[in-house]
Scaffold this motif. Structure first.
Motif, PDB file in Angstrom:
ATOM      1  N   SER A   1     -12.862   5.155  -2.148  1.00  0.00           N
ATOM      2  CA  SER A   1     -11.553   4.545  -1.985  1.00  0.00           C
ATOM      3  C   SER A   1     -10.628   5.040  -3.074  1.00  0.00           C
ATOM      4  O   SER A   1     -11.032   5.186  -4.215  1.00  0.00           O
ATOM      5  CB  SER A   1     -11.694   3.023  -2.106  1.00  0.00           C
TER       6      SER A   1
ATOM      7  N   THR B   1      -6.985   1.773  -1.852  1.00  0.00           N
ATOM      8  CA  THR B   1      -7.432   0.387  -1.780  1.00  0.00           C
ATOM      9  C   THR B   1      -7.940  -0.091  -3.135  1.00  0.00           C
ATOM     10  O   THR B   1      -7.629  -1.196  -3.578  1.00  0.00           O
ATOM     11  CB  THR B   1      -8.528   0.249  -0.707  1.00  0.00           C
TER      12      THR B   1
ATOM     13  N   THR C   1      -5.611  -2.881  -5.017  1.00  0.00           N
ATOM     14  CA  THR C   1      -6.223  -4.210  -5.102  1.00  0.00           C
ATOM     15  C   THR C   1      -6.480  -4.583  -6.558  1.00  0.00           C
ATOM     16  O   THR C   1      -6.258  -5.727  -6.972  1.00  0.00           O
ATOM     17  CB  THR C   1      -7.523  -4.259  -4.276  1.00  0.00           C
TER      18      THR C   1
ATOM     19  N   ARG D   1     -15.756  -3.207   0.842  1.00  0.00           N
ATOM     20  CA  ARG D   1     -15.400  -2.098   1.740  1.00  0.00           C
ATOM     21  C   ARG D   1     -16.671  -1.546   2.355  1.00  0.00           C
ATOM     22  O   ARG D   1     -17.590  -1.144   1.645  1.00  0.00           O
ATOM     23  CB  ARG D   1     -14.683  -0.996   0.969  1.00  0.00           C
TER      24      ARG D   1
ATOM     25  N   MET E   1     -11.916  -5.088   2.326  1.00  0.00           N
ATOM     26  CA  MET E   1     -11.127  -3.964   1.820  1.00  0.00           C
ATOM     27  C   MET E   1     -11.303  -2.757   2.752  1.00  0.00           C
ATOM     28  O   MET E   1     -11.309  -1.615   2.316  1.00  0.00           O
ATOM     29  CB  MET E   1     -11.574  -3.618   0.394  1.00  0.00           C
ATOM     30  N   GLU E   2     -11.409  -3.031   3.997  1.00  0.00           N
ATOM     31  CA  GLU E   2     -11.660  -2.184   5.160  1.00  0.00           C
ATOM     32  C   GLU E   2     -13.122  -2.305   5.548  1.00  0.00           C
ATOM     33  O   GLU E   2     -14.017  -1.885   4.825  1.00  0.00           O
ATOM     34  CB  GLU E   2     -11.309  -0.698   5.016  1.00  0.00           C
TER      35      GLU E   2
ATOM     36  N   HIS F   1      -8.918  -3.131   9.111  1.00  0.00           N
ATOM     37  CA  HIS F   1      -8.448  -2.854   7.756  1.00  0.00           C
ATOM     38  C   HIS F   1      -7.247  -3.769   7.504  1.00  0.00           C
ATOM     39  O   HIS F   1      -6.108  -3.322   7.433  1.00  0.00           O
ATOM     40  CB  HIS F   1      -8.059  -1.371   7.639  1.00  0.00           C
TER      41      HIS F   1
ATOM     42  N   GLN G   1      -4.413  -3.184   4.928  1.00  0.00           N
ATOM     43  CA  GLN G   1      -3.495  -2.130   5.360  1.00  0.00           C
ATOM     44  C   GLN G   1      -2.512  -2.670   6.396  1.00  0.00           C
ATOM     45  O   GLN G   1      -1.306  -2.451   6.304  1.00  0.00           O
ATOM     46  CB  GLN G   1      -4.300  -0.966   5.946  1.00  0.00           C
TER      47      GLN G   1
ATOM     48  N   ARG H   1       0.730  -1.962  -0.302  1.00  0.00           N
ATOM     49  CA  ARG H   1      -0.688  -2.344  -0.388  1.00  0.00           C
ATOM     50  C   ARG H   1      -0.928  -3.291  -1.566  1.00  0.00           C
ATOM     51  O   ARG H   1      -1.763  -4.184  -1.498  1.00  0.00           O
ATOM     52  CB  ARG H   1      -1.579  -1.101  -0.522  1.00  0.00           C
TER      53      ARG H   1
ATOM     54  N   ALA I   1      -2.377  -7.182  -0.927  1.00  0.00           N
ATOM     55  CA  ALA I   1      -3.573  -7.615  -1.660  1.00  0.00           C
ATOM     56  C   ALA I   1      -3.254  -8.812  -2.555  1.00  0.00           C
ATOM     57  O   ALA I   1      -4.068  -9.732  -2.691  1.00  0.00           O
ATOM     58  CB  ALA I   1      -4.125  -6.458  -2.491  1.00  0.00           C
TER      59      ALA I   1
END
Lengths: 317, 317, 317
Positions: free
Chosen positions: C47, C50, C54, C110, C141-142, C147, C150, C302, C306
């Protein structure tokens, strides 16, 4: 100060040194500056001292820190327009770099010379892409041609240990088994040339540095002559700069190793090296362990040089 | 407290336990101690629980944390003097370790037994290099022969769950497919011997621990006899200590697995393990999932043991 | 809010958007909420955006952050009961996940679709294990199928740029050399269907998304027709969902690339993409560099999505 890539970005060196000593005596005195500010450290090459000292400096200033390790191989950014990106490069720098800038206030970048193309290295292609596209202040954590945080720490150290106003400082090449960038040597030369010290560079034939870094320094091919009366010996290996040998090891002659016999020629000089250092290639055990060796205080000053740079950039935000 | 490598560094255990319970009820009550103090965690071996719990403990205390992951292969420090460093070792420990000390206030080190040389392991060569050369307080995050943060967490857990003043605690070997260090077993024995509990060690022939760790513990080769009337069963695998089998797996006998039939021999004992645990090798599913299994609270206490250690070191700065 | 895995967890979208804009204008105004609270970010897949966004959001809220990178190959957790764990899986999820929960207050995970088994992917096996066993609030986080951080950032961006109450938003498939998960497309569809926008999905035959994500969206196989009068073009590649081609690339037709000729059919639409984006596969250079391209502000949001999610979870603790 918005960018820090070379000695000139720092302005008057005496002012910068004064600020360094103030910070050294009061490391936690500027935390309001860094409150809610985030440093992003981006490493294209591995790092021990630079990562730890810069992170420490940022934390001293109350900053948040995010570290991004990018494997040299993994950073496959497309840099050209018009390319159909159906290969191994998943992102274009024109998106990647501005996005990194979104999530921080200041960016530090480490990106060494690759020795693939001298022009690319000496134009500082990667560092300059961050300056151009990130939208954030950027500083070098060692780039292709310079290592200014190291050189600034070196200057601070010399100022702390010098016993005369204008010491004689000697940069000496020393042997190493692998090809190393010229960055530390270039940068140290640039900084020494910005002082009023007596500055001498000594190395074997074929290891001439780029003229813009040599500047007005005296170049002396006889190492012993160079050491005569020196107050500071700064040892470092670098690979050849001159074509057609750019980036190559053309000499591993251990007669260039700094030993106590050569140190005896100096004015009881202090021994310096940016570390990591290969003993008995660059310097003998007894010299680096002697009371004149200041390699550890020199490394400790990396925290101070980084903190001055970060403080100044924070003040400019 | 300046160093924490074994049970003796902690002094009076009752005082330490009292401090642990105070901290557990007031984790964030000591943040002035850690303000502007930096913990450097150095891992020569990978870590999940230790990294997370120690980092959490440091943050509870208001400290800054820097983590350094050193691939076992990549940490090629020269340790001898006189060597011409033209090989694969780029740095000497006499430079590397003091430099790390420059950028932090406290150092935590994880360095497992390598099973290459029993003397090197049992002399704690790497941990002691940090103690000797870093210039900073150092604590073990599991070294070659001991895992004191784990053992301290184990002790805290036993104190929380015990229903009699002097419980019977049994350390039992259990099978595992790979050779594991003796550190957890050694350390647990050392800590149990420092209490007034009844302490029994049980394992197959050939798995005798070093005498300095066994101490006055009763060694019982019959696992079922050992379990009789136990209040706590502490399961752990370790490889052979005794020559010529040092560091080897000499037995994978699953009749040593802790199951409910054996637990029925105990005084409704609690089941403990430091984790990670291989189910149905070390312990059966039903035992580890039973209400007597306290492996998760035991893991949670890793945060507390680390916080006591860090707090005490901070107080000594 | 205790979990955030899809649009429904957020409740009323207008309230969530209002909160997002409040946070965007006052990022550091909620630091009391995060004080002494720790976010653990667990990455089964790598990542950039993200992780950074985050982490930045958590730091904005005054939280501590711990990052755990788990190589996809290295995370070999046993998930079944009864297995004799003598192989390559050193730990059972029933221990590993609760332990992680011990050292933090909130967990972000994720974990991408693996394309090995459609049911496992679409049942979100790994994400749900964390929800079930960690004992902590969990956010995606996906994950394999969505996702949501996002998509929330996408929604915030559309709200910032839209010039009419109910814009026409078009999700268009575009070619890519490698098989990508459906997560971003699924999730964007789910979020758009939760608004009162006009929402159209366009893709070649064979790229139909799962019906539960398509919902009431209009599906149009003629890309140019879909673009007609659009206010926002959201480009994204995804691999086939429909059996027997699940997880496969069945089309790399570059006539689906978004270029200026197609953009001319729109109502001067804004161009969006979640990044990283392959130029001249997904979108032409001139479109992504045009003044209508909002990919960088979209990425910057993003941090905001978050931060709303973290703030709400913190409020629920």
């Amino acid at each position: 100060m918005r960018y820090f890539t070379n000695v000139h970005d720092l302005g008057n060196l005496k002012d910068a040194l004064k600020e360094a000593f103030e910070i050294k005596s009061n490391r936690f005195g500027y935390q309001e500056l860094g409150k809610n500010k985030t440093l992003m450290m981006i490493f294209f090459n591995s790092s021990l001292r630079t990562r730890l000292s810069t992170q420490k400096a940022a934390m001293n200033l109350g900053m948040n820190v995010m570290v991004l390790d990018i494997n040299q191989g993994a950073w496959k950014l497309e840099t050209e327009r018009g390319v159909i990106m159906d290969g191994d490069k998943p992102e274009h720098l024109l998106e990647a770099i501005p996005v990194m800038g979104c999530y921080c206030d200041i960016i530090g970048v480490r990106s060494f010379a690759k020795f693939e193309n001298k022009e690319d290295d000496y134009q500082e292609k990667i560092l300059n892409q961050f300056i151009q596209y990130s939208g954030r202040p950027v500083f070098s954590m060692e780039a292709a041609t310079r290592h200014p945080l190291q050189s600034f720490a070196d200057l601070i150290t010399i100022e702390e240990y010098k016993t005369k106003e204008k010491p004689k400082v000697v940069l000496t090449w020393a042997p190493h088994p692998r090809p190393l960038p010229q960055a530390v040597a270039n940068s140290f030369s640039e900084w020494m040339n910005a002082t009023d010290y007596e500055f001498v560079i000594t190395h074997p034939k074929g290891y001439e540095l780029a003229p813009e870094f040599v500047g007005n320094a005296k170049v002396e091919y006889n190492q012993k002559k160079a050491f005569d009366g020196a107050d500071f010996i700064y040892a470092k290996n670098w690979s050849a700069y001159t074509d057609p040998n750019y980036g190559k090891v053309i000499n591993t002659d251990r007669s260039w190793t700094v030993d106590s016999e050569k140190m005896a020629l100096t004015n009881n000089a202090f021994f310096m090296h940016c570390l990591p250092v290969r003993r008995n290639m660059i310097v003998s055990d007894d010299v680096i362990e002697s009371s004149q060796s200041i390699v550890i205080p020199e490394a400790a000053n990396r925290e101070i040089s980084a903190q001055v740079v970060l403080k100044r950039i924070l003040e400019s935000l």
